[in-house]
Write an enzyme that holds these catalytic residues in place. Structure first.
Site, PDB file in Angstrom:
ATOM      1  N   GLN A  74      42.206  39.441  47.384  1.00  0.00           N
ATOM      2  CA  GLN A  74      41.189  39.812  46.410  1.00  0.00           C
ATOM      3  C   GLN A  74      40.678  41.240  46.676  1.00  0.00           C
ATOM      4  O   GLN A  74      39.478  41.506  46.734  1.00  0.00           O
ATOM      5  CB  GLN A  74      40.037  38.815  46.445  1.00  0.00           C
ATOM      6  CG  GLN A  74      40.329  37.515  45.718  1.00  0.00           C
ATOM      7  CD  GLN A  74      40.444  37.699  44.215  1.00  0.00           C
ATOM      8  OE1 GLN A  74      39.868  38.619  43.646  1.00  0.00           O
ATOM      9  NE2 GLN A  74      41.194  36.811  43.565  1.00  0.00           N
ATOM     10  N   SER A  75      41.607  42.175  46.793  1.00  0.00           N
ATOM     11  CA  SER A  75      41.263  43.557  47.109  1.00  0.00           C
ATOM     12  C   SER A  75      40.675  44.296  45.908  1.00  0.00           C
ATOM     13  O   SER A  75      41.329  44.440  44.874  1.00  0.00           O
ATOM     14  CB  SER A  75      42.512  44.298  47.596  1.00  0.00           C
ATOM     15  OG  SER A  75      42.283  45.682  47.663  1.00  0.00           O
ATOM     16  N   ASN A  76      39.450  44.785  46.059  1.00  0.00           N
ATOM     17  CA  ASN A  76      38.854  45.638  45.031  1.00  0.00           C
ATOM     18  C   ASN A  76      39.604  46.964  44.931  1.00  0.00           C
ATOM     19  O   ASN A  76      39.769  47.520  43.849  1.00  0.00           O
ATOM     20  CB  ASN A  76      37.385  45.924  45.362  1.00  0.00           C
ATOM     21  CG  ASN A  76      36.531  44.676  45.350  1.00  0.00           C
ATOM     22  OD1 ASN A  76      36.628  43.845  44.459  1.00  0.00           O
ATOM     23  ND2 ASN A  76      35.680  44.535  46.366  1.00  0.00           N
ATOM     24  N   ALA A  78      42.789  47.509  45.482  1.00  0.00           N
ATOM     25  CA  ALA A  78      44.045  47.314  44.762  1.00  0.00           C
ATOM     26  C   ALA A  78      43.807  47.316  43.256  1.00  0.00           C
ATOM     27  O   ALA A  78      44.544  47.971  42.493  1.00  0.00           O
ATOM     28  CB  ALA A  78      44.695  46.000  45.195  1.00  0.00           C
TER      29      ALA A  78
END
Length: 337
Positions: A74-76, A78
Site C-alpha cells: 500500500q505504497s503512497n 508508488a
C-alpha cells in the site's frame, strides 16, 4: 538557495494550506496547526508529489520513457509515481514488497494498489525481506534490454534530488509563517524513507530558521532512522552548495510509535485517525500520518509541547484507508432512529 538551478516539472498544487486546528488544539492543550501536504493534488495528493517534481524532471532530462520504483503493497509513493508517469506520458513499473503478510483482498487490491493500476502502471509482488534494490535493478535491466530508457527512483523518492522537494517546502512554510506572523516552535511529521525530514531540516538550517523538526518514526529504530536522515541531509546540502549546514544535533526522531512493524496499524494510530477525522474533518492513513499523529498526541498529553505552537506536516495517504478497512470497528456507529 536557488532551487531554480535544478530541473523541475510542476506536478503539485502549491503552496499547500497552513491551517489552524482549533478543536484539536483545545483537546491537546497546545496551539496546533497543520501543513496540508495531503493537498498536493496528484492522485489524491501526498508528500511524494513534491519529491517527484524534481525526480521526474531529472528523468525527462535523461531522456527516460519509463520510471521504475519500489515500496510496500500500500505504497503512497508508488501511487503518486504512477500518476506522475501517466501525467507525463511515461511508462511505469512498480515492485511491491509484502511487508505485512496480510491476505485481505482490499489490502492487496484496493486503495493505492487500485490506483497504481488505474494510472496504467504494471506491478510485481515480492515477499517480505526481499532485496528490493537488487530486484529493481534486475527489472530495470530487463526493460532496458527490451529497448526502454528506464529511470530508477529509490523507495520513497528519498535521494538528494527528491529531498529538494522538501527544501522547497521549508522555504514555502517559512514564508507562510512570516506572512501570518506565526512563530513556529516545532514541526512534527511521520518519517520513514527519510527524504521528507532530510529536505525539511536542510532547508530550515540553510535559512537559519531556528525551527526544530521532530520526525515520528514509522519503520526503523531511532538510531538508524536519525542516521539515515542525517546522511541524506548532508548529501542534500552538498547538492545545494551549502555543505556542513546541517549538524547531527539537528536531526531528531522518535521511534516509540512504530508498533509491531511497518505497515501494521496501532491502537494509538487508529485513535489518531478518529480524532483528526471527528474533530477536524481531516483523514490520516494507518501507515504513516496516523503514526506520526499518534506520537504528536501522546507527547502533547505528556506536556512535551506545553506553551508551544506546533505544526503537524500531513504527509497524505488517506486513500490507503480503503486497504485497511479491517482495522476499524464501526459497529457502534450503526443506530436505529
Amino acid at each position: 538557495m536557488h532551487l531554480s538551478r535544478f530541473p523541475r516539472t510542476r506536478l503539485a498544487h502549491l503552496p499547500t494550506p497552513l491551517e489552524p486546528m482549533p478543536r484539536l488544539s483545545r483537546e491537546l492543550g497546545i496551539d496546533l496547526w497543520i501543513k496540508r501536504d495531503d493537498c498536493t493534488w496528484l492522485s489524491t495528493g501526498g508528500n511524494k508529489t513534491r519529491k517527484l517534481e524534481f525526480l521526474m524532471a531529472e528523468a525527462e532530462a535523461e531522456g527516460a520513457d519509463m520510471v521504475m520504483t519500489q515500496g510496500a503493497t500500500q505504497s503512497n509513493h508508488a501511487r503518486q509515481t504512477a500518476a506522475a508517469a501517466a501525467r507525463l506520458g511515461m511508462g511505469c513499473h512498480i515492485l511491491l514488497e509484502d511487508r505485512t503478510g496480510y491476505n485481505n483482498a482490499n489490502y492487496n487490491n484496493n486503495g493505492n494498489v487500485l490506483l497504481d493500476h488505474l494510472h496504467g502502471a504494471t506491478t510485481e509482488k515480492f515477499p517480505g525481506g526481499t532485496d528490493m534494490v537488487a530486484e529493481m535493478e534486475r527489472a530495470a535491466e530487463k526493460k532496458r534490454a527490451e529497448g526502454r530508457k528506464v529511470y530508477v527512483i529509490p523507495g520513497g523518492g528519498s535521494n538528494p534530488t527528491g529531498a529538494l522537494g522538501y527544501v522547497n517546502c521549508a522555504i514555502e512554510l517559512l514564508a507562510q509563517a512570516n506572512e501570518a506572523g506565526l512563530v513556529i516552535d516545532r514541526i512534527v511529521h511521520a518519517t520513514g524513507s527519510s527524504g521528507t525530514q532530510a529536505g525539511l531540516v536542510t532547508g530550515l538550517c540553510a535559512m537559519n530558521a531556528g525551527i526544530p523538526v521532530l520526525g515520528i518514526g514509522t519503520r526503523a529504530p531511532r538510531e538508524k532512522q536519525e542516521q539515515m536522515v542525517y546522511d541524506l541531509a548532508c548529501r542534500t546540502a552538498e547538492k545545494l552548495g551549502c555543505p556542513g549546514v546541517v549538524g547531527r544535533e539537528d536531526v531528531v526522531a522518535n521511534s516509540d510509535y512504530v508498533g509491531q512493524g511497518y505497515g501494521l496499524p496501532t491502537d494509538a494510530g487508529i485513535e489518531a485517525i478518529r480524532m483528526f477525522s471527528e474533530l477536524e474533518g481531516i483523514l490520516l492513513d494507518p501507515v504513516y500520518s496516523a503514526k506520526g499523529a499518534s506520537g504528536l498526541i501522546d507527547l502533547a498529553r505528556k506536556g512535551e509541547f506545553a506553551g508551544q505552537t506546533v505544526v503537524f506536516l500531513h504527509t497524505g495517504g488517506s486513500v490507503g484507508l480503503f486497504g485497511y478497512d479491517f482495522a476499524f470497528d464501526h459497529a457502534d456507529r450503526w443506530v436505529s432512529l
